[in-house]
Every structure is written in C-alpha cells, then in structure tokens.
Enzyme design. Structure first.
Site, PDB file in Angstrom:
ATOM      1  N   CYS A  84      67.098  15.282  38.340  1.00  0.00           N
ATOM      2  CA  CYS A  84      65.790  16.021  38.701  1.00  0.00           C
ATOM      3  C   CYS A  84      64.991  16.737  37.666  1.00  0.00           C
ATOM      4  O   CYS A  84      64.099  16.666  37.271  1.00  0.00           O
ATOM      5  CB  CYS A  84      65.867  16.483  40.060  1.00  0.00           C
ATOM      6  SG  CYS A  84      65.938  15.467  41.498  1.00  0.00           S
TER       7      CYS A  84
HETATM    8  C1  UDX Z   1      67.403  19.935  41.889  1.00  0.00           C
HETATM    9  C2  UDX Z   1      66.663  20.872  42.683  1.00  0.00           C
HETATM   10  O1  UDX Z   1      67.472  22.163  42.871  1.00  0.00           O
HETATM   11  C3  UDX Z   1      66.154  20.519  44.020  1.00  0.00           C
HETATM   12  O2  UDX Z   1      65.487  21.462  44.728  1.00  0.00           O
HETATM   13  C4  UDX Z   1      65.455  19.477  43.914  1.00  0.00           C
HETATM   14  O3  UDX Z   1      65.174  18.649  45.226  1.00  0.00           O
HETATM   15  C5  UDX Z   1      66.204  18.213  43.017  1.00  0.00           C
HETATM   16  O4  UDX Z   1      66.739  18.831  41.742  1.00  0.00           O
HETATM   17  P1  UDX Z   1      69.965  19.111  41.748  1.00  0.00           P
HETATM   18  O5  UDX Z   1      69.469  17.956  40.865  1.00  0.00           O
HETATM   19  O6  UDX Z   1      70.774  18.624  42.879  1.00  0.00           O
HETATM   20  O7  UDX Z   1      68.690  19.585  42.485  1.00  0.00           O
HETATM   21  O8  UDX Z   1      70.703  20.355  41.062  1.00  0.00           O
HETATM   22  P2  UDX Z   1      70.701  21.740  40.914  1.00  0.00           P
HETATM   23  O9  UDX Z   1      71.739  22.256  41.838  1.00  0.00           O
HETATM   24  O10 UDX Z   1      69.240  22.228  40.919  1.00  0.00           O
HETATM   25  O11 UDX Z   1      71.113  21.997  39.183  1.00  0.00           O
HETATM   26  C6  UDX Z   1      70.375  21.383  38.211  1.00  0.00           C
HETATM   27  C7  UDX Z   1      71.155  21.543  37.109  1.00  0.00           C
HETATM   28  O12 UDX Z   1      70.910  23.013  36.827  1.00  0.00           O
HETATM   29  C8  UDX Z   1      72.527  21.361  37.181  1.00  0.00           C
HETATM   30  O13 UDX Z   1      73.055  20.906  35.685  1.00  0.00           O
HETATM   31  C9  UDX Z   1      73.319  22.696  37.129  1.00  0.00           C
HETATM   32  O14 UDX Z   1      74.514  22.731  36.739  1.00  0.00           O
HETATM   33  C10 UDX Z   1      72.220  23.521  36.444  1.00  0.00           C
HETATM   34  N1  UDX Z   1      72.326  24.939  36.893  1.00  0.00           N
HETATM   35  C11 UDX Z   1      71.794  25.327  38.108  1.00  0.00           C
HETATM   36  C12 UDX Z   1      72.771  26.256  36.024  1.00  0.00           C
HETATM   37  O15 UDX Z   1      73.173  25.899  34.917  1.00  0.00           O
HETATM   38  N2  UDX Z   1      72.697  27.391  36.792  1.00  0.00           N
HETATM   39  C13 UDX Z   1      72.551  27.757  37.704  1.00  0.00           C
HETATM   40  O16 UDX Z   1      72.130  29.002  37.926  1.00  0.00           O
HETATM   41  C14 UDX Z   1      71.858  26.688  38.637  1.00  0.00           C
END
Ligand code: UDX
Length: 437
Positions: A267
C-alpha cells in the site's frame, strides 16, 4: 439482510470473515476458483493472525464463498474490495475494479433489489464519478442514488492486525450523495461499530482521505528515517529515545516513528506513487511527497554503502538477510524492502542466504534457486560475512553470541535496533544509533 463482498484479498476476506462471524448472511466472491475452494475449506490463502479462526466461525454460520457473481442479485449491500495494483508510471491499474463493477451492473440490470454498492478499493479522486458510476449506470440501465446506492468507503486496515482493525476501525468514511442509501449505510455502520466516528462526505473527498492517510504515514516514516541517519553520525545518539519522547507530544503521536530500512508493502509505496502521479497530472508539484519517496529509496542505498564500506566489493560475499516479509507477523513480500535489497545485492553478485519465520515460500517464488533458504537463524548465519536484520520478528530477539559464532565475519547491520542492548562480540551497526568509535 444479505451482504456480498467482492475480492477476497486482505481487505475483502477480513471483512467477509468478521461480518460472517457475527452471524450476518454473507457471500464472499472472488474470480479465483482455487482460492475460493481453499477459503471454503477454512484455509486462508495468506498468513494473517486470527483470520482463519474468524473465517471458520463464519463458515459454521451463514457464509457462502463462491466465484459466481450472479449471487449478488439478492444482496442489499455489495462491498467491492478488488485490488488496484500499480502501473509502471505509478498510476493505478483499474482493470480488476472495472471488471467487478461491470459484473455487478449486469446483475443489477435483472435484479429487483435496490442495493448499496460500497467501494473499498483505493482509487484516485474522481474515479468514482468518472469511471465506476458510468460503468454501473450503463451496464445496469439504472440510476445511482435512485435505483441503487453508490458509496466510497475506503479501508484503513493494516496487514498483521487486519482482523482487529476490521472489528475496531478508528473511523468509518462514507463518500457520496446524501440519499436514502447514505442514511441506510450510516445506520448499518453505527450498529456494526457503535462509538466509532463516521465521516460523511462526497466521493472525491473520501477517495482523497485514503491517500492523505497513507501519505502522512509515509511522511512520518521518512521523517524519522532521515533523523535516524543524522543520529548515526552523532556518537551515542539513539533514535528510539528521540522517537519515544517526541511521540509523547500529542501533536506528534507515538505511532509510525519506528526508524528502519524504509517503508514497503502493497500500500504505502503504491499509494505514494499514485498520489505523486495524480498531483503531477493535475499540475501541482508534489515536492514534499517526492522528498518522502526519495528519502525512502535512500535508506536502502545507505545500507548498501555501509556494506561496501566494511566489506569492500560485494561480489561473492556471503550476506544473510533476516526477515524478507515487508513487516513482521505477515508472509507478504509485496514491495518488501528486503526483497528489493536482495535484488540489488544479487546484481552486485553477492551470495545471499535468507531466513524469515513466515515468508520463506513467498520469497522462494521470487528468487527460486538464486539464493539459499536457511532452516533457522543460526543456519542462516553459518559462514556469513554480513547479517542484515530487516524487520523486527520476535524470534530475532533471541540472537546472541552463540548464534553468530559460526559467522565468517561478525558484521551485523540491525535495521530495527533489536540487539542494541546486547553485548555482542561483533562489528554491530544499528540504524539510528550513533556509533561510538
Ligand atoms: C498500510 C496502512 O498503514 C493502512 O492504513 C492501509 O490501509 C494499508 O497500508 P500496511 O501496508 O499493512 O498498512 O503496512 P504498515 O503497517 O503501514 O507498514 C508499512 C511499511 O512501513 C512497512 O514496511 C513497515 O515496516 C514500515 N514502517 C511502519 C516503518 O518502517 N516504521 C513505522 O514506524 C511503521
């Protein structure tokens, strides 16, 4: 009331399972016959905590899983959760959603029902008005707002907490015209999620809310990642203490300040590129969004530079990657930073060994025989000259001097600071922690 959910990916299958587990009459529809068979037997086609449990409860109640679109004819609510993958120019691919609404339109043409069609898929502002609504009206020969309802209903669930997020969303967004269908939808959601705030707005605003949400999260991550790079050059500085402290300021908030190798997944990267593409197209130069993306790409380049600085030429060096999923508690490797890193290292002719508690099979589908798949963390580190910890799987916390004793060179890059408090007999680098030379 009968509810159909079209598209059984993370969003669709979570919604199907949660609604069915509560005893609703639900039909989950997907074009993939094999996938439907699996789901019907109570097996989720991907790993997601609690999903199978919820699905199996649903299957014992009033849940049907099928590839037969004609069954939407008796439904009162039809959720569309078809994927909108990325095209090479960053724009989104609408073919799946067009197919789904074309099929709904055809069924509506013959149906006596006046259902509400709710679009959960992430689509660029204007897609509802310019693409989805015309297809539905043309195929059904019926008028939206009068003979059927049409509502933008973006989804905010996160993988690895999809069930919890579906049961307890932080907000419900309903975009569309103020019709009897909107009233009905509002009443449905306020019963399903009492005490959850409902935003009622128009289609294009609802569509934009989703992009605003994800691009803000991406911005937060790139912000903390950029700060973590600065910290790395301040001996003794610690990004986690900084994140924890600024997170206590209610104007900032504690979440999404976990520094790392960059954001990945199906996403955030896709939505950022789609929003940038859209902004460019309508003549707004997205300077900040471009910087967020660039900062994200730089994170991986920084890791490669560090390896080269320490090991010299990467060719034929044995490098271990711990964690290939895009984040912990999932087997999803789509747009995972680890996967991108492996591709880059392979181009430089590194010898890669990987270990991930859940994502081995999906990683294998990408790299086949080009890399080595270890059975355990210790196995993965055997003879390695560099270990890179990409994501924070709980299992990685157990890593200690014993597990690294067979590394050829004890050089560790810890992108999530999992081992930062341990006394390791190794050249240890953690993203966001200034090295005391
Ligand atoms: C995301 C959105 O959070 C969600 O609201 C939407 O509906 C779909 O996209 P998701 O793809 O499940 O959800 O992943 P998310 O938990 O947001 O993490 C995305 C990426 O960011 C991951 O690679 C994660 O490791 C990274 N991340 C997240 C960080 O590096 N640091 C953080 O603090 C949070």
């Amino acid at each position: 009331m009968k509810i159909a959910v079209i598209g059984l990916g993370f969003v669709g299958l979570s919604l199907t399972s949660v609604l069915a587990s509560k005893g609703n009459n639900v039909i989950g529809i997907d074009v993939d016959v094999e996938k439907c068979k699996k789901i019907r037997s109570g097996i989720a086609p991907f790993f997601e905590p609690d999903l199978e449990k919820m699905l199996r409860i649903g299957l014992k109640k009033k849940l049907t899983i099928t590839d037969d679109f004609s069954l939407v004819k008796d439904c009162d609510m039809i959720f569309v959760a078809a994927g909108t993958p990325q095209k090479s120019n960053g724009a989104i691919e609408l073919s799946m959603i067009k197919k789904a609404v074309t099929s709904i339109g055809r069924v509506l043409a013959k149906s006596k029902k006046s259902p509400i069609v709710l679009i959960k898929s992430t689509v660029i502002p204007g897609t509802m008005q310019n693409v989805i609504l015309p297809i539905l009206e043309r195929r059904s020969g019926k008028k939206a707002g009068r003979e059927f309802g049409l509502i933008s209903n973006p989804e905010f669930l996160q993988e690895s907490s999809a069930i919890r997020d579906t049961k307890f969303p932080h907000v419900i967004v309903l975009g569309g015209y103020q019709t009897k269908f909107m009233k009905k939808a509002k009443s449905f959601f306020s019963k399903l999620h009492p005490n959850v705030s409902i935003t009622i707005t128009n289609h294009q605003t609802a569509e934009m809310i989703k992009y605003a949400n994800n691009s803000f999260l991406a911005t937060k991550i790139s912000f903390i990642n950029q700060l973590s790079n600065i910290c790395q050059n301040i001996p003794g500085a610690n990004i986690d203490d900084i994140a924890k402290t600024i997170g206590l300021d209610p104007r900032i908030g504690a979440l999404f300040l976990n520094a790392g190798p960059g954001y990945g997944g199906s996403c955030l990267p896709k939505d950022m590129k789609a929003l940038i593409n859209f902004a460019d197209r309508i003549g707004t130069n997205p300077t900040l969004l471009n910087a967020v993306e660039k900062t994200n790409q730089n994170q991986m380049e920084n890791i490669i530079s560090l390896i080269e600085k320490k090991l010299g030429k990467i060719a034929s060096k044995r490098i271990t990657i711990l964690g290939t999923a895009f984040k912990p508690n999932t087997d999803d490797v789509r747009d995972s930073i680890a996967i991108e890193l492996i591709k880059k290292l392979l181009k430089k002719k590194a010898k890669i060994t990987i270990y991930d508690p859940k994502a081995m099979r999906n990683t294998m589908k990408i790299f086949e025989g080009k890399i080595v798949y270890a059975k355990s963390i210790t196995d993965a580190l055997n003879k390695s000259q560099c270990a890179i910890m990409m994501i924070h799987w709980k299992q990685f916390e157990a890593l200690n001097n014993n597990s690294i004793k067979h590394m050829k060179r004890k050089f560790i890059i810890d992108c999530r600071r999992i081992l930062s408090k341990k006394e390791l007999d190794a050249e240890y680098y953690a993203i966001g922690i200034g090295k005391k030379e």
